[in-house]
Motif scaffolding. Structure first.
Motif, PDB file in Angstrom:
ATOM      1  N   GLU A   1     -18.866 -85.109 -75.588  1.00 27.85           N
ATOM      2  CA  GLU A   1     -19.190 -85.578 -74.238  1.00 27.85           C
ATOM      3  C   GLU A   1     -19.855 -86.953 -74.218  1.00 27.85           C
ATOM      4  O   GLU A   1     -19.702 -87.692 -73.255  1.00 27.85           O
ATOM      5  CB  GLU A   1     -20.106 -84.566 -73.543  1.00 27.85           C
ATOM      6  N   ASP A   2     -20.656 -87.276 -75.223  1.00 30.32           N
ATOM      7  CA  ASP A   2     -21.348 -88.566 -75.273  1.00 30.32           C
ATOM      8  C   ASP A   2     -21.459 -88.992 -76.742  1.00 30.32           C
ATOM      9  O   ASP A   2     -20.985 -88.296 -77.624  1.00 30.32           O
ATOM     10  CB  ASP A   2     -22.733 -88.493 -74.615  1.00 30.32           C
ATOM     11  N   VAL A   3     -22.075 -90.138 -76.992  1.00 29.48           N
ATOM     12  CA  VAL A   3     -22.230 -90.584 -78.372  1.00 29.48           C
ATOM     13  C   VAL A   3     -23.530 -89.977 -78.908  1.00 29.48           C
ATOM     14  O   VAL A   3     -24.623 -90.485 -78.654  1.00 29.48           O
ATOM     15  CB  VAL A   3     -22.237 -92.126 -78.480  1.00 29.48           C
ATOM     16  N   GLY A   4     -23.399 -88.864 -79.590  1.00 34.46           N
ATOM     17  CA  GLY A   4     -24.535 -88.162 -80.185  1.00 34.46           C
ATOM     18  C   GLY A   4     -24.249 -87.914 -81.652  1.00 34.46           C
ATOM     19  O   GLY A   4     -23.266 -87.269 -82.002  1.00 34.46           O
ATOM     20  N   LEU A   5     -25.101 -88.471 -82.484  1.00 30.39           N
ATOM     21  CA  LEU A   5     -24.906 -88.352 -83.927  1.00 30.39           C
ATOM     22  C   LEU A   5     -25.758 -87.231 -84.511  1.00 30.39           C
ATOM     23  O   LEU A   5     -26.893 -87.032 -84.097  1.00 30.39           O
ATOM     24  CB  LEU A   5     -25.285 -89.661 -84.622  1.00 30.39           C
ATOM     25  N   LEU A   6     -25.220 -86.541 -85.476  1.00 31.52           N
ATOM     26  CA  LEU A   6     -25.990 -85.656 -86.335  1.00 31.52           C
ATOM     27  C   LEU A   6     -26.459 -86.521 -87.494  1.00 31.52           C
ATOM     28  O   LEU A   6     -25.636 -87.075 -88.230  1.00 31.52           O
ATOM     29  CB  LEU A   6     -25.133 -84.504 -86.852  1.00 31.52           C
ATOM     30  N   MET A   7     -27.782 -86.688 -87.635  1.00 32.81           N
ATOM     31  CA  MET A   7     -28.352 -87.505 -88.712  1.00 32.81           C
ATOM     32  C   MET A   7     -28.913 -86.567 -89.781  1.00 32.81           C
ATOM     33  O   MET A   7     -29.714 -85.674 -89.473  1.00 32.81           O
ATOM     34  CB  MET A   7     -29.490 -88.378 -88.187  1.00 32.81           C
ATOM     35  N   VAL A   8     -28.511 -86.785 -91.009  1.00 27.77           N
ATOM     36  CA  VAL A   8     -29.011 -86.035 -92.161  1.00 27.77           C
ATOM     37  C   VAL A   8     -29.346 -87.068 -93.228  1.00 27.77           C
ATOM     38  O   VAL A   8     -28.443 -87.674 -93.805  1.00 27.77           O
ATOM     39  CB  VAL A   8     -27.971 -85.033 -92.696  1.00 27.77           C
ATOM     40  N   MET A   9     -30.649 -87.308 -93.439  1.00 26.41           N
ATOM     41  CA  MET A   9     -31.004 -88.362 -94.393  1.00 26.41           C
ATOM     42  C   MET A   9     -32.376 -88.123 -95.015  1.00 26.41           C
ATOM     43  O   MET A   9     -33.237 -87.495 -94.422  1.00 26.41           O
ATOM     44  CB  MET A   9     -30.955 -89.738 -93.724  1.00 26.41           C
ATOM     45  N   ASN A  10     -32.499 -88.666 -96.206  1.00 26.26           N
ATOM     46  CA  ASN A  10     -33.771 -88.723 -96.908  1.00 26.26           C
ATOM     47  C   ASN A  10     -34.257 -90.159 -96.890  1.00 26.26           C
ATOM     48  O   ASN A  10     -33.503 -91.072 -97.231  1.00 26.26           O
ATOM     49  CB  ASN A  10     -33.621 -88.280 -98.374  1.00 26.26           C
TER      50      ASN A  10
ATOM     51  N   GLU B   1     -29.065 -89.608 -80.033  1.00 29.34           N
ATOM     52  CA  GLU B   1     -28.275 -90.114 -78.904  1.00 29.34           C
ATOM     53  C   GLU B   1     -28.459 -91.629 -78.874  1.00 29.34           C
ATOM     54  O   GLU B   1     -29.408 -92.135 -78.283  1.00 29.34           O
ATOM     55  CB  GLU B   1     -28.735 -89.481 -77.599  1.00 29.34           C
ATOM     56  N   VAL B   2     -27.550 -92.351 -79.525  1.00 29.56           N
ATOM     57  CA  VAL B   2     -27.751 -93.753 -79.859  1.00 29.56           C
ATOM     58  C   VAL B   2     -27.926 -94.686 -78.663  1.00 29.56           C
ATOM     59  O   VAL B   2     -28.499 -95.760 -78.808  1.00 29.56           O
ATOM     60  CB  VAL B   2     -26.629 -94.288 -80.781  1.00 29.56           C
ATOM     61  N   PHE B   3     -27.472 -94.293 -77.476  1.00 29.69           N
ATOM     62  CA  PHE B   3     -27.624 -95.172 -76.320  1.00 29.69           C
ATOM     63  C   PHE B   3     -28.921 -94.931 -75.561  1.00 29.69           C
ATOM     64  O   PHE B   3     -29.217 -95.646 -74.605  1.00 29.69           O
ATOM     65  CB  PHE B   3     -26.412 -95.073 -75.395  1.00 29.69           C
ATOM     66  N   ASN B   4     -29.723 -93.970 -75.972  1.00 31.27           N
ATOM     67  CA  ASN B   4     -31.057 -93.786 -75.392  1.00 31.27           C
ATOM     68  C   ASN B   4     -31.998 -94.832 -75.992  1.00 31.27           C
ATOM     69  O   ASN B   4     -31.873 -95.195 -77.166  1.00 31.27           O
ATOM     70  CB  ASN B   4     -31.611 -92.400 -75.678  1.00 31.27           C
ATOM     71  N   THR B   5     -32.956 -95.281 -75.195  1.00 28.69           N
ATOM     72  CA  THR B   5     -33.899 -96.295 -75.677  1.00 28.69           C
ATOM     73  C   THR B   5     -34.694 -95.773 -76.866  1.00 28.69           C
ATOM     74  O   THR B   5     -34.840 -96.450 -77.882  1.00 28.69           O
ATOM     75  CB  THR B   5     -34.856 -96.715 -74.547  1.00 28.69           C
ATOM     76  N   VAL B   6     -35.216 -94.556 -76.745  1.00 30.88           N
ATOM     77  CA  VAL B   6     -35.983 -93.927 -77.827  1.00 30.88           C
ATOM     78  C   VAL B   6     -35.327 -92.595 -78.143  1.00 30.88           C
ATOM     79  O   VAL B   6     -35.042 -91.812 -77.237  1.00 30.88           O
ATOM     80  CB  VAL B   6     -37.464 -93.708 -77.434  1.00 30.88           C
ATOM     81  N   ARG B   7     -35.083 -92.361 -79.422  1.00 30.13           N
ATOM     82  CA  ARG B   7     -34.520 -91.087 -79.872  1.00 30.13           C
ATOM     83  C   ARG B   7     -35.523 -90.398 -80.782  1.00 30.13           C
ATOM     84  O   ARG B   7     -36.143 -91.063 -81.626  1.00 30.13           O
ATOM     85  CB  ARG B   7     -33.214 -91.297 -80.646  1.00 30.13           C
ATOM     86  N   GLU B   8     -35.686 -89.112 -80.617  1.00 26.72           N
ATOM     87  CA  GLU B   8     -36.625 -88.356 -81.445  1.00 26.72           C
ATOM     88  C   GLU B   8     -35.856 -87.345 -82.279  1.00 26.72           C
ATOM     89  O   GLU B   8     -34.990 -86.639 -81.766  1.00 26.72           O
ATOM     90  CB  GLU B   8     -37.637 -87.636 -80.546  1.00 26.72           C
ATOM     91  N   MET B   9     -36.192 -87.309 -83.566  1.00 27.17           N
ATOM     92  CA  MET B   9     -35.566 -86.362 -84.489  1.00 27.17           C
ATOM     93  C   MET B   9     -36.648 -85.719 -85.348  1.00 27.17           C
ATOM     94  O   MET B   9     -37.669 -86.345 -85.631  1.00 27.17           O
ATOM     95  CB  MET B   9     -34.552 -87.092 -85.382  1.00 27.17           C
TER      96      MET B   9
END
Length: 192
Positions: free
Chosen positions: A114-123, A143-151
């Motif tokens: 539906e939108d540009v949403g990435l699954l991030m898996v990183m060390n 969600e890369v087009f949001n100003t601030v993303r929290e993970m």
């Protein structure tokens, strides 16, 4: 009989001296699990640390730090299905020439139709100062087009064993022609 009593007395004394330490190390035995004393594992007082660095995702040039593993289907407007492996530099400043603090190693994948949403898996693998050799593990939705993303921070190693917390990502620069990006990461992590 005279020689048996001193041996028996010695064994009883040793048993009472050793048995508290056996209980301290073993904890409550539940067959496959047991409770441990955290001090025996070097876990002292938990502290909250804040780290700020810049993540450089370079997809172009002679030495890209992000390479596609799975390309997106041609009918996807959001990039759904795309997977890229990363070994991105983490620097103290926004310029790639800034001091290197570590590397972000893992992958990101487009996980939304539906939108540009990435699954991030990183060390975040640190190479600087007392954190050299330690890692912080992030796994979450970006969600890369949001100003601030929290993970979420889901763990770590070395000085970040038993880590938990969160990261906030803000895009610093993004080149629409090349796809190269620099993202500011603020990491808030509870650790021992």
């Amino acid at each position: 009989m005279a020689t048996v009593l001193p041996i028996l007395a010695f064994q009883i004394i040793i048993f009472f001296l050793i048995s508290p330490s056996i209980i301290l190390v073993a904890g409550e035995d539940q067959g496959f699990a047991r409770t441990l004393d955290r001090k025996l594992h070097g876990l002292k007082k938990e502290k909250l640390s804040h780290f700020r660095f810049y993540w450089h995702d370079i997809v172009t040039g002679r030495n890209p730090t992000a390479v596609p593993i799975v390309r997106q289907p041609s009918n996807s407007s959001t990039g759904f299905g795309f997977v890229s492996m990363i070994d991105d530099p983490l620097t103290l400043g926004p310029k790639l020439s800034s001091k290197l603090a570590g590397r972000a190693q893992g992958f990101y994948a487009s996980a939304s139709q539906e939108d540009v949403g990435l699954l991030m898996v990183m060390n975040f693998a640190f190479i600087e100062g007392k954190y050299n050799g330690s890692t912080i593990t992030v796994l979450g939705r970006n969600e890369v087009f949001n100003t601030v993303r929290e993970m979420p921070v889901v763990g770590g190693s070395g000085l970040f064993r038993f880590a938990r917390g969160y990261v906030q990502a803000r895009t610093h620069t993004f080149d629409i022609k090349t796809g190269d990006a620099t993202v500011e990461y603020n990491v808030y992590v509870l650790h021992y």
